[in-house]
Design an enzyme around this catalytic site. Structure first.
Site, PDB file in Angstrom:
ATOM      1  N   ALA A   1      48.552  49.780  46.047  1.00 35.66           N
ATOM      2  CA  ALA A   1      50.004  49.704  45.895  1.00 35.66           C
ATOM      3  C   ALA A   1      50.511  50.648  44.807  1.00 35.66           C
ATOM      4  O   ALA A   1      49.795  50.955  43.856  1.00 35.66           O
ATOM      5  CB  ALA A   1      50.386  48.264  45.541  1.00 35.66           C
TER       6      ALA A   1
ATOM      7  N   SER B   1      49.018  52.270  51.581  1.00 34.19           N
ATOM      8  CA  SER B   1      49.438  50.874  51.415  1.00 34.19           C
ATOM      9  C   SER B   1      50.887  50.711  51.845  1.00 34.19           C
ATOM     10  O   SER B   1      51.726  51.574  51.581  1.00 34.19           O
ATOM     11  CB  SER B   1      49.313  50.459  49.948  1.00 34.19           C
ATOM     12  OG  SER B   1      49.997  49.245  49.715  1.00 34.19           O
TER      13      SER B   1
ATOM     14  N   TYR C   1      50.498  43.867  55.021  1.00 36.27           N
ATOM     15  CA  TYR C   1      50.311  42.424  54.868  1.00 36.27           C
ATOM     16  C   TYR C   1      51.266  41.808  55.884  1.00 36.27           C
ATOM     17  O   TYR C   1      52.447  42.159  55.900  1.00 36.27           O
ATOM     18  CB  TYR C   1      50.736  41.968  53.472  1.00 36.27           C
ATOM     19  CG  TYR C   1      49.863  42.482  52.359  1.00 36.27           C
ATOM     20  CD1 TYR C   1      48.600  41.946  52.151  1.00 36.27           C
ATOM     21  CD2 TYR C   1      50.314  43.480  51.492  1.00 36.27           C
ATOM     22  CE1 TYR C   1      47.798  42.402  51.105  1.00 36.27           C
ATOM     23  CE2 TYR C   1      49.516  43.942  50.447  1.00 36.27           C
ATOM     24  CZ  TYR C   1      48.265  43.393  50.264  1.00 36.27           C
ATOM     25  OH  TYR C   1      47.478  43.853  49.236  1.00 36.27           O
TER      26      TYR C   1
ATOM     27  N   THR D   1      45.481  43.494  56.213  1.00 40.28           N
ATOM     28  CA  THR D   1      44.737  42.858  55.121  1.00 40.28           C
ATOM     29  C   THR D   1      44.809  41.346  55.288  1.00 40.28           C
ATOM     30  O   THR D   1      45.897  40.767  55.290  1.00 40.28           O
ATOM     31  CB  THR D   1      45.305  43.313  53.760  1.00 40.28           C
ATOM     32  OG1 THR D   1      45.260  44.748  53.722  1.00 40.28           O
ATOM     33  CG2 THR D   1      44.500  42.745  52.606  1.00 40.28           C
TER      34      THR D   1
ATOM     35  N   ARG E   1      46.024  36.727  39.292  1.00 40.41           N
ATOM     36  CA  ARG E   1      45.902  37.957  38.492  1.00 40.41           C
ATOM     37  C   ARG E   1      46.418  37.680  37.087  1.00 40.41           C
ATOM     38  O   ARG E   1      47.608  37.837  36.805  1.00 40.41           O
ATOM     39  CB  ARG E   1      46.705  39.086  39.129  1.00 40.41           C
ATOM     40  CG  ARG E   1      46.600  39.148  40.656  1.00 40.41           C
ATOM     41  CD  ARG E   1      45.602  40.158  41.116  1.00 40.41           C
ATOM     42  NE  ARG E   1      45.382  40.082  42.551  1.00 40.41           N
ATOM     43  CZ  ARG E   1      46.020  40.841  43.454  1.00 40.41           C
ATOM     44  NH1 ARG E   1      46.943  41.690  43.086  1.00 40.41           N
ATOM     45  NH2 ARG E   1      45.709  40.734  44.744  1.00 40.41           N
TER      46      ARG E   1
ATOM     47  N   LYS F   1      40.974  44.018  57.320  1.00 36.20           N
ATOM     48  CA  LYS F   1      40.453  44.273  55.969  1.00 36.20           C
ATOM     49  C   LYS F   1      40.315  42.963  55.197  1.00 36.20           C
ATOM     50  O   LYS F   1      41.306  42.240  55.036  1.00 36.20           O
ATOM     51  CB  LYS F   1      41.400  45.213  55.226  1.00 36.20           C
ATOM     52  CG  LYS F   1      41.022  45.467  53.771  1.00 36.20           C
ATOM     53  CD  LYS F   1      41.896  46.566  53.180  1.00 36.20           C
ATOM     54  CE  LYS F   1      41.506  46.922  51.769  1.00 36.20           C
ATOM     55  NZ  LYS F   1      42.054  46.008  50.762  1.00 36.20           N
TER      56      LYS F   1
ATOM     57  N   HIS G   1      38.926  42.700  48.165  1.00 34.99           N
ATOM     58  CA  HIS G   1      40.142  43.181  47.514  1.00 34.99           C
ATOM     59  C   HIS G   1      39.844  43.687  46.092  1.00 34.99           C
ATOM     60  O   HIS G   1      40.651  43.523  45.170  1.00 34.99           O
ATOM     61  CB  HIS G   1      41.185  42.059  47.467  1.00 34.99           C
ATOM     62  CG  HIS G   1      42.592  42.532  47.707  1.00 34.99           C
ATOM     63  ND1 HIS G   1      43.266  42.291  48.880  1.00 34.99           N
ATOM     64  CD2 HIS G   1      43.455  43.219  46.914  1.00 34.99           C
ATOM     65  CE1 HIS G   1      44.490  42.811  48.786  1.00 34.99           C
ATOM     66  NE2 HIS G   1      44.616  43.381  47.614  1.00 34.99           N
TER      67      HIS G   1
ATOM     68  N   ARG H   1      40.205  41.103  43.302  1.00 35.03           N
ATOM     69  CA  ARG H   1      41.546  40.674  42.881  1.00 35.03           C
ATOM     70  C   ARG H   1      41.991  39.379  43.556  1.00 35.03           C
ATOM     71  O   ARG H   1      43.092  38.901  43.321  1.00 35.03           O
ATOM     72  CB  ARG H   1      42.556  41.787  43.184  1.00 35.03           C
ATOM     73  CG  ARG H   1      42.371  42.986  42.279  1.00 35.03           C
ATOM     74  CD  ARG H   1      43.039  44.215  42.842  1.00 35.03           C
ATOM     75  NE  ARG H   1      44.445  44.389  42.507  1.00 35.03           N
ATOM     76  CZ  ARG H   1      44.901  44.925  41.388  1.00 35.03           C
ATOM     77  NH1 ARG H   1      44.062  45.301  40.456  1.00 35.03           N
ATOM     78  NH2 ARG H   1      46.192  45.084  41.182  1.00 35.03           N
TER      79      ARG H   1
END
Ligand code: FNR
Length: 398
Positions: free
Chosen positions: A91, A118, A149, A175, A184, A267, A291, A294
């Site tokens: 991103a 992305s 997404y 994804t 995060r 993914k 990922h 993450r």
């Protein structure tokens, strides 16, 4: 003879490892942006495990073979690539370097590597595609892929998918490891705001000259540089409808097949069971990915799960792997365990911060040179010769 000018700054030697490029990026980027890129979730265990997993494998060399002409070229969906190393979607690349996604796309074209944009890019998907199409037909270029997404209400994803298809993206990378956002910790401490003039170019509502209305590419390239919003945009990646927690195999894959003719790449597959389901429901490829550490911090590293997944897939569809690839030897090990291609995520961002498109190219070249040297030292000439016969784990009787 040229007399060196003592007043001029001595030129820094070019970085020779990805770690050195990262060290430069860490100095160049603000702490907030560097941490947004570098971090994993929760206790950062998987972030480290993705990398350290490779140290548990040895490469056992064969000798007296002709390796004078090592060849790293591969093909993916009929597209010729210079190396089995591609660019993972990440991103907001303009936070790493002003050229952002445009520079990454330029490097992908120049080095002829697989490239996925992305959906959360700071440059519109049409402007990024213009980098490829502006090369003309005579220059062979790699395919560009587009990542999304899915939204909770699938129909809300239709427009974006169609835009990517119309623009010329060859594959749709969906994804699937993000039903909710991972924890995060760093991002929650530093709320990341996009600076003025930067926006999530594919997702936000546009002005009258909307990205949905095709405009000539030259104008489009200028559009991203213009300030669109005065207010600073706080990016809440976990918020709103960006992530869908209500999906299922049948619903998702039949939706995707109904809406696009692009290749469908899932993914975030981490088990042989899900790899079999991906094939059953008609995915064209999978990406073994967590990922980049993450999402689920307690998941295994990708290199640990790869062999079992490859065994289940039995060559029926291509397998891409990402997470923790930092050396050419890592690429060799992933291919030996069944990957057709690997992707790099963070190293691309370090390259971008280091020196724009040239920096991304430098990272790819470092890995490619390390891979060919590893192949020569191991005694293999072509990527297709790399197999688990060249791998060993520490000898337990040692
Ligand atoms: C990502 N990744 C990611 N994946 C995706 O499908 N869509 C996205 O928008 C993003 N964004 C993103 C941002 C940042 C800053 C990072 C570090 C990662 C995950 C990415 O595609 C890839 O799976 C990992 O980055 C691979 O791990 P390495 O190579 O970074 O260790």
């Amino acid at each position: 003879m040229e007399i060196p000018n003592p007043a001029s700054k001595p030129r820094q030697p070019d970085p020779i490892t990805v770690a050195e490029v990262e060290a430069i990026a860490a100095k160049t980027l603000s702490k907030q942006i560097y941490e947004f890129y570098a971090s994993g979730s929760d206790e950062q265990k998987l972030l480290k495990r993705n990398m350290s997993g490779y140290d548990r494998l040895y490469i056992v060399p064969r000798v007296l073979r002709d390796v004078s002409d090592v060849d790293t070229r591969v093909e993916m969906f009929g597209s010729k690539l210079n190396m089995p190393i591609g660019i993972a979607p990440s991103a907001m690349q303009r936070l790493a370097g002003r050229g952002g996604e445009i520079d990454v796309a330029r490097a992908a074209v120049h080095e002829r590597v697989n490239f996925t944009l992305s959906s959360q890019s700071t440059t519109s998907l049409e402007n990024v595609m213009a980098v490829k199409t502006s090369q003309g037909d005579s220059t062979p270029t790699p395919d560009f892929w587009f990542q999304i997404y899915l939204t909770q209400d699938l129909d809300k994803s239709v427009d974006l998918i169609k835009r990517a298809e119309v623009a010329g993206y060859k594959a749709l990378v969906v994804t699937v490891d993000t039903p909710v956002l991972g924890n995060r910790v760093n991002e929650r401490k530093n709320v990341l705001a996009l600076p003025r003039g930067m926006r999530l170019a594919n997702l936000e509502e546009d002005d009258a000259d909307s990205a949905k209305t095709p405009t000539p590419t030259r104008n489009r390239l200028l559009m991203d540089a213009r300030t669109k919003h005065d207010a600073r945009l706080v990016v809440e990646l976990g918020g709103g409808e960006m992530h869908a927690s209500n999906l299922s195999w049948a619903k998702t894959l039949s939706f995707l097949r109904g809406v696009t003719t692009m290749k469908i790449v899932l993914k975030g597959v981490m088990t042989p069971q899900d790899a079999r389901l991906a094939i059953l429901y008609g995915a064209d490829a999978i990406v073994v990915s967590n990922h980049g550490g993450r999402q689920l911090d307690d998941a295994p590293s990708t290199i640990e799960v790869l062999a079992d997944i490859a065994h289940a897939v039995r060559g029926r569809i291509p397998i891409i792997l990402d997470g923790g690839i930092r050396r050419g030897a890592d690429v060799f090990k992933a291919i030996a365990l069944g990957a057709d291609l690997v992707w790099i995520g963070r190293p691309v961002l370090w390259g971008l911060a280091y020196d724009g498109d040239k920096g991304v190219g430098a990272v790819l070249n470092i890995l490619e040179r390390e891979l060919s040297r590893t192949m020569a030292l191991a005694g293999v000439r072509e990527i297709s010769e790399i197999s688990s016969a060249y791998l060993a784990v520490a000898n337990p009787t040692f």
